[in-house]
Design a protein around this motif. Structure first.
Motif, PDB file in Angstrom:
ATOM      1  N   PRO A 101      -4.731   0.114  -4.045  1.00  0.00           N
ATOM      2  CA  PRO A 101      -4.039  -0.927  -3.261  1.00  0.00           C
ATOM      3  C   PRO A 101      -4.108  -0.684  -1.756  1.00  0.00           C
ATOM      4  N   ALA A 102      -4.056   0.581  -1.344  1.00  0.00           N
ATOM      5  CA  ALA A 102      -4.158   0.893   0.077  1.00  0.00           C
ATOM      6  C   ALA A 102      -5.562   0.581   0.590  1.00  0.00           C
ATOM      7  N   ALA A 103      -6.579   0.962  -0.200  1.00  0.00           N
ATOM      8  CA  ALA A 103      -7.957   0.670   0.187  1.00  0.00           C
ATOM      9  C   ALA A 103      -8.188  -0.834   0.269  1.00  0.00           C
ATOM     10  N   SER A 104      -7.567  -1.579  -0.641  1.00  0.00           N
ATOM     11  CA  SER A 104      -7.709  -3.036  -0.653  1.00  0.00           C
ATOM     12  C   SER A 104      -7.043  -3.670   0.556  1.00  0.00           C
ATOM     13  N   LEU A 105      -5.860  -3.180   0.935  1.00  0.00           N
ATOM     14  CA  LEU A 105      -5.126  -3.749   2.053  1.00  0.00           C
ATOM     15  C   LEU A 105      -5.816  -3.459   3.378  1.00  0.00           C
ATOM     16  N   TYR A 106      -6.285  -2.233   3.563  1.00  0.00           N
ATOM     17  CA  TYR A 106      -6.836  -1.827   4.853  1.00  0.00           C
ATOM     18  C   TYR A 106      -8.365  -1.912   4.928  1.00  0.00           C
ATOM     19  N   GLY A 107      -9.029  -1.856   3.795  1.00  0.00           N
ATOM     20  CA  GLY A 107     -10.490  -1.901   3.804  1.00  0.00           C
ATOM     21  C   GLY A 107     -11.157  -0.561   3.977  1.00  0.00           C
ATOM     22  N   TYR A 108     -10.374   0.504   4.206  1.00  0.00           N
ATOM     23  CA  TYR A 108     -10.933   1.852   4.327  1.00  0.00           C
ATOM     24  C   TYR A 108     -11.008   2.490   2.947  1.00  0.00           C
ATOM     25  N   ASP A 109     -12.137   3.135   2.622  1.00  0.00           N
ATOM     26  CA  ASP A 109     -12.219   3.810   1.326  1.00  0.00           C
ATOM     27  C   ASP A 109     -11.578   5.196   1.424  1.00  0.00           C
ATOM     28  N   ARG A 110     -11.489   5.880   0.285  1.00  0.00           N
ATOM     29  CA  ARG A 110     -10.779   7.154   0.223  1.00  0.00           C
ATOM     30  C   ARG A 110     -11.457   8.215   1.075  1.00  0.00           C
ATOM     31  N   VAL A 111     -12.768   8.249   1.047  1.00  0.00           N
ATOM     32  CA  VAL A 111     -13.503   9.272   1.786  1.00  0.00           C
ATOM     33  C   VAL A 111     -13.248   9.144   3.286  1.00  0.00           C
ATOM     34  N   ALA A 112     -13.152   7.901   3.762  1.00  0.00           N
ATOM     35  CA  ALA A 112     -12.989   7.675   5.199  1.00  0.00           C
ATOM     36  C   ALA A 112     -11.554   7.864   5.657  1.00  0.00           C
ATOM     37  N   THR A 113     -10.614   7.983   4.702  1.00  0.00           N
ATOM     38  CA  THR A 113      -9.198   7.954   5.072  1.00  0.00           C
ATOM     39  C   THR A 113      -8.472   9.265   4.810  1.00  0.00           C
ATOM     40  N   ALA A 143       0.865  -1.166   0.000  1.00  0.00           N
ATOM     41  CA  ALA A 143       0.000   0.000   0.000  1.00  0.00           C
ATOM     42  C   ALA A 143       0.906   1.220   0.000  1.00  0.00           C
ATOM     43  N   VAL A 144       0.869   2.021  -1.070  1.00  0.00           N
ATOM     44  CA  VAL A 144       1.695   3.218  -1.183  1.00  0.00           C
ATOM     45  C   VAL A 144       0.764   4.429  -1.147  1.00  0.00           C
ATOM     46  N   PHE A 145       1.014   5.345  -0.223  1.00  0.00           N
ATOM     47  CA  PHE A 145       0.163   6.527  -0.105  1.00  0.00           C
ATOM     48  C   PHE A 145       1.016   7.694   0.396  1.00  0.00           C
ATOM     49  N   MET A 146       0.431   8.880   0.402  1.00  0.00           N
ATOM     50  CA  MET A 146       1.158  10.104   0.744  1.00  0.00           C
ATOM     51  C   MET A 146       0.654  10.701   2.051  1.00  0.00           C
ATOM     52  N   LEU A 147       1.591  11.340   2.760  1.00  0.00           N
ATOM     53  CA  LEU A 147       1.266  12.065   3.985  1.00  0.00           C
ATOM     54  C   LEU A 147       1.765  13.498   3.859  1.00  0.00           C
ATOM     55  N   ASP A 148       1.101  14.421   4.538  1.00  0.00           N
ATOM     56  CA  ASP A 148       1.674  15.766   4.608  1.00  0.00           C
ATOM     57  C   ASP A 148       2.673  15.808   5.765  1.00  0.00           C
ATOM     58  N   THR A 149       3.236  16.954   6.041  1.00  0.00           N
ATOM     59  CA  THR A 149       4.298  17.052   7.043  1.00  0.00           C
ATOM     60  C   THR A 149       3.805  16.757   8.462  1.00  0.00           C
ATOM     61  N   ASP A 150       2.491  16.843   8.680  1.00  0.00           N
ATOM     62  CA  ASP A 150       1.929  16.550  10.003  1.00  0.00           C
ATOM     63  C   ASP A 150       1.514  15.095  10.158  1.00  0.00           C
ATOM     64  N   GLY A 151       1.638  14.317   9.075  1.00  0.00           N
ATOM     65  CA  GLY A 151       1.243  12.911   9.141  1.00  0.00           C
ATOM     66  C   GLY A 151      -0.186  12.663   8.716  1.00  0.00           C
ATOM     67  N   THR A 152      -0.819  13.677   8.114  1.00  0.00           N
ATOM     68  CA  THR A 152      -2.188  13.498   7.611  1.00  0.00           C
ATOM     69  C   THR A 152      -2.140  12.817   6.250  1.00  0.00           C
ATOM     70  N   ILE A 153      -3.017  11.850   6.046  1.00  0.00           N
ATOM     71  CA  ILE A 153      -3.055  11.115   4.783  1.00  0.00           C
ATOM     72  C   ILE A 153      -3.646  12.003   3.701  1.00  0.00           C
ATOM     73  N   THR A 154      -2.898  12.162   2.576  1.00  0.00           N
ATOM     74  CA  THR A 154      -3.352  13.057   1.502  1.00  0.00           C
ATOM     75  C   THR A 154      -3.752  12.304   0.238  1.00  0.00           C
ATOM     76  N   THR A 155      -3.260  11.074   0.054  1.00  0.00           N
ATOM     77  CA  THR A 155      -3.698  10.246  -1.080  1.00  0.00           C
ATOM     78  C   THR A 155      -3.961   8.842  -0.554  1.00  0.00           C
ATOM     79  N   TRP A 156      -4.885   8.159  -1.207  1.00  0.00           N
ATOM     80  CA  TRP A 156      -5.274   6.808  -0.760  1.00  0.00           C
ATOM     81  C   TRP A 156      -5.691   5.994  -1.985  1.00  0.00           C
ATOM     82  N   PRO A 157      -4.719   5.460  -2.741  1.00  0.00           N
ATOM     83  CA  PRO A 157      -5.022   4.715  -3.960  1.00  0.00           C
ATOM     84  C   PRO A 157      -5.641   3.351  -3.667  1.00  0.00           C
TER      85      PRO A 157
END
Length: 349
Positions: A49-61, A33-47
């Motif tokens: 593979p990440a949704a598949s691995l964790y089960g969380y959709d983009r809106v929730a993440t 699962a490859v995704f992006m964080l901002d400098t504070d650790g907030t998730i900014t992208t959620w492709p």
């Protein structure tokens, strides 16, 4: 200078390809699962593979802090904030339990790398499910612990009979009394039994690398029959456990030893029950139980309370459980006897 329309089209395609290369890389890593964080650790992208691995959709993440992915962020060796601070100077990696949307957990290897030169503009996070490797490493760790214990016991238990042999040889030479030869024979037989027991323990401790779908009912029936005539005074009650991933032969021996332990320590007729747990199974009896002061010792190599016991029955049970990556503990049964609980078992079907 005229421009060839074909060249212009090619340049545009190349530029478009370059713009999307990172997206294609992220989408193409199905095992990560490859995704992006901002400098504070907030998730900014959620492709995907990440949704598949964790089960969380983009809106929730997206917009949530990365610590939402940790099963228990307060128990990791360092804080998430410390990881982000360290990652600002270069890639870092951490391993911990992560939680999926359905509440299940997996062992994740998470790496963080800074984006941009100098002060980071954010971080690239790569998460991989490494549960299988983690479990295998834990099994190897247990096996190494058992091996050390095994060698310690071997050295300790053989010292006494070797000392007896040395003494008796000396006396036989001095006196010529054949009584010493009889003692030598008896001691050598005891050593042979000891070595056989220890080799059996060592063999059962090899990590199970090729488990198969195993019907527990069939294993229990075979183990009960193989426990000998002593089961004639025992009654077995079985509640369905189903199928598990195991080495069937070793699982049979695990049950045999537990059954023999229950019947050997029972007074008269004994009731033995086998049934399921949420993540394993139990074996319990209505015998005298195990005193609290020795509960921590019953699985040790060579520990026994019976005059004719070898002290390796329950030791082998623990060794077989450990070889599967399972845990075992002893407690009191509702019938007043001993209850052995095996957990960490993978159910099938």
């Amino acid at each position: 200078m005229d421009t060839d329309p074909a060249d212009s089209s090619s340049d545009q395609q190349t530029a478009h390809s370059g713009d999307s290369v990172s997206e294609r890389l992220i989408e193409g890593l199905s095992s990560h699962a490859v995704f992006m964080l901002d400098t504070d650790g907030t998730i900014t992208t959620w492709p995907e593979p990440a949704a598949s691995l964790y089960g969380y959709d983009r809106v929730a993440t997206v917009g949530q802090h990365v610590d939402m992915l940790f099963a228990d962020p307060e128990e990791i060796e360092t804080t998430v904030e410390s990881l982000l601070t360290e990652a600002a100077d270069g890639p870092v990696e951490t391993q911990h339990w992560h939680r999926q949307a359905d509440g299940s957990v997996f062992w994740a290897t998470l790496s963080l790398s800074p984006l941009g030169d100098g002060d980071p503009e954010g971080f690239v996070a790569v998460s991989q499910d490494t549960t299988e490797k983690h479990q295998y490493d834990k099994m190897l760790e247990r096996q190494n612990d058992r091996l050390k214990e095994f060698t310690d016991i071997l050295a300790h238990d053989l010292k006494s009979p070797l000392s007896v042999i040395s003494s008796r040889v000396h006396l036989a030479r001095e006196t010529g009394d054949e009584e010493h030869l009889d003692a030598l024979e008896e001691t050598s037989d005891r050593m042979a039994r000891l070595v056989d027991d220890l080799l059996r323990v060592a063999k059962q401790g090899n990590v199970v690398t090729d488990p198969e779908t195993t019907n527990v009912r069939a294993v229990v029936d075979t183990a009960w029959e193989g426990s000998g005539e002593s089961t004639d005074r025992g009654t077995l009650h079985y509640a369905d456990i189903g199928a598990v991933s195991a080495d069937a032969d070793r699982l049979i021996e695990l049950f045999e030893n537990l059954f023999q332990n229950s019947i050997r320590h029972g007074d008269g007729a004994v009731i033995v029950r086998v049934g399921p747990l949420e993540n394993g199974f139990y074996v319990e009896d209505d015998g005298p139980g195990i005193p609290a002061e020795i509960k921590d010792d019953v699985f040790d190599h060579g520990f026994t309370t019976a005059e004719d016991g070898s002290g390796y029955g329950l030791s082998i049970v623990r060794t077989i459980a450990g070889a599967h990556g399972w845990d075992i503990l002893v407690t009191d049964s509702n019938m007043g006897g001993a209850r052995f609980e095996v957990t960490g078992v993978e159910f099938l079907g």
